[in-house]
Motif scaffolding. Sequence first.
Motif, short mmCIF file in Angstrom:
data_model
loop_
_atom_site.label_atom_id
_atom_site.label_comp_id
_atom_site.label_asym_id
_atom_site.label_seq_id
_atom_site.Cartn_x
_atom_site.Cartn_y
_atom_site.Cartn_z
N THR A 76 141.61 15.09 91.47
CA THR A 76 141.78 16.52 91.19
C THR A 76 142.88 17.13 92.04
OG1 THR A 76 139.43 16.73 90.60
CG2 THR A 76 140.61 18.75 91.17
N GLY A 136 137.86 29.40 90.90
CA GLY A 136 136.94 28.42 90.35
C GLY A 136 137.47 27.61 89.19
N ASN A 137 138.69 27.91 88.73
CA ASN A 137 139.27 27.19 87.61
C ASN A 137 140.51 26.46 88.08
OD1 ASN A 137 140.98 26.65 85.25
ND2 ASN A 137 139.48 27.86 84.11
N LYS A 138 140.57 25.13 87.87
CA LYS A 138 141.71 24.36 88.38
C LYS A 138 143.02 24.75 87.71
CE LYS A 138 140.82 20.30 85.45
NZ LYS A 138 140.49 18.86 85.47
N TYR A 139 142.96 25.22 86.46
CA TYR A 139 144.19 25.62 85.77
C TYR A 139 144.75 26.90 86.38
CZ TYR A 139 142.59 22.15 82.44
OH TYR A 139 142.15 20.98 81.87
N ASN A 140 143.87 27.80 86.81
CA ASN A 140 144.33 29.00 87.50
C ASN A 140 144.94 28.65 88.86
OD1 ASN A 140 143.43 30.53 85.39
ND2 ASN A 140 141.59 31.26 86.40
N SER A 215 140.29 25.54 98.06
CA SER A 215 138.99 25.01 97.66
C SER A 215 138.02 25.03 98.84
CB SER A 215 139.15 23.58 97.13
OG SER A 215 139.94 23.57 95.95
N VAL A 221 139.14 25.10 93.40
CA VAL A 221 138.30 24.30 92.51
C VAL A 221 136.88 24.28 93.06
CG1 VAL A 221 137.95 22.01 91.53
CG2 VAL A 221 140.26 22.88 91.85
N ASP A 225 133.57 20.33 89.19
CA ASP A 225 134.77 19.56 89.50
C ASP A 225 134.79 19.19 90.98
OD1 ASP A 225 135.81 19.68 86.90
OD2 ASP A 225 136.70 21.64 87.27
#
Length: 275
Positions: A76, A136-140, A215, A221, A225
């Motif tokens: 990740t 909380g969103n890896k794409y963000n 994180s 993240v 995940d």
Amino acid sequence: MKKRMKKRMNGYLRAGLLLGAVLTALIVLGFFWTPYDPNAMGDAGEKFLAPSLQHLLGTDDFGRDIFSRVLKGAGTTFTIAICTVVIGAVVGTALGAVTGYFGGLVDEVLMRLNDVLTAFPSILLALVVISILGPGNKYNVILALGLVFIPSFARVTRTAFAALRDVNYVKSARLMGASPARILAVHILPNTAHVLLPAVTIGFNNAVLAEASMSYLGIGVTPPDASLGYMLSEAQSLFTAAPWYAVGTGLAIVLLVLSAGLIGEGLQRAERGVM
């Protein structure tokens, strides 16, 4: 003789590529296979198991295999770092190339804006962006860090392109009617690789540390995940009961940063002809 020395691979570059290849192989393996399900919880007898042949890095307070979680978490973090560098390098290089080659008012405006952005710590800017996009969103996280890293790549590229825009081969291409786009992409860009490649390795290091920091603070993240930063936060509260959790997770971050650092140093030494 000096040119031949520059082309030779020095010890830093060799060590960095070897370490990077091993880590990349393990990370790719983790995308398809892990010894255990990283999120599978064990029974009471499987909690806080010390490292062994069965569990290479032991287990945590839920009985989860730490080695499996480190593989997933490294994947990740690695993916986020790579995507971040791609966004920052592509957009930043494009902006730097245009401003460095053409100069003028656009150059002044964009570089002053760039100065304002680089005056703030990158992690602080990323926190501002992620607070707008949502944690909380890896794409963000990828988008936030990618936007934050654009100014550093733009500044490096702008300096390199400004230094090469009036060299003889660029003037010759201009006289022969080559379009600005062709001059930028074909005649100048390849000759800036010695500047851009070390910048990419530095950007990767910064992206790994930034993602881990976010994180760790709980705004990057988050579960389900796996992420090295969030896992390090978990390991801190379990340090007395399972110190191997922090050691395994921290070592993964250190090795990722070390491999990119060695490659960057090796590239710079190769350019200077230093072995």
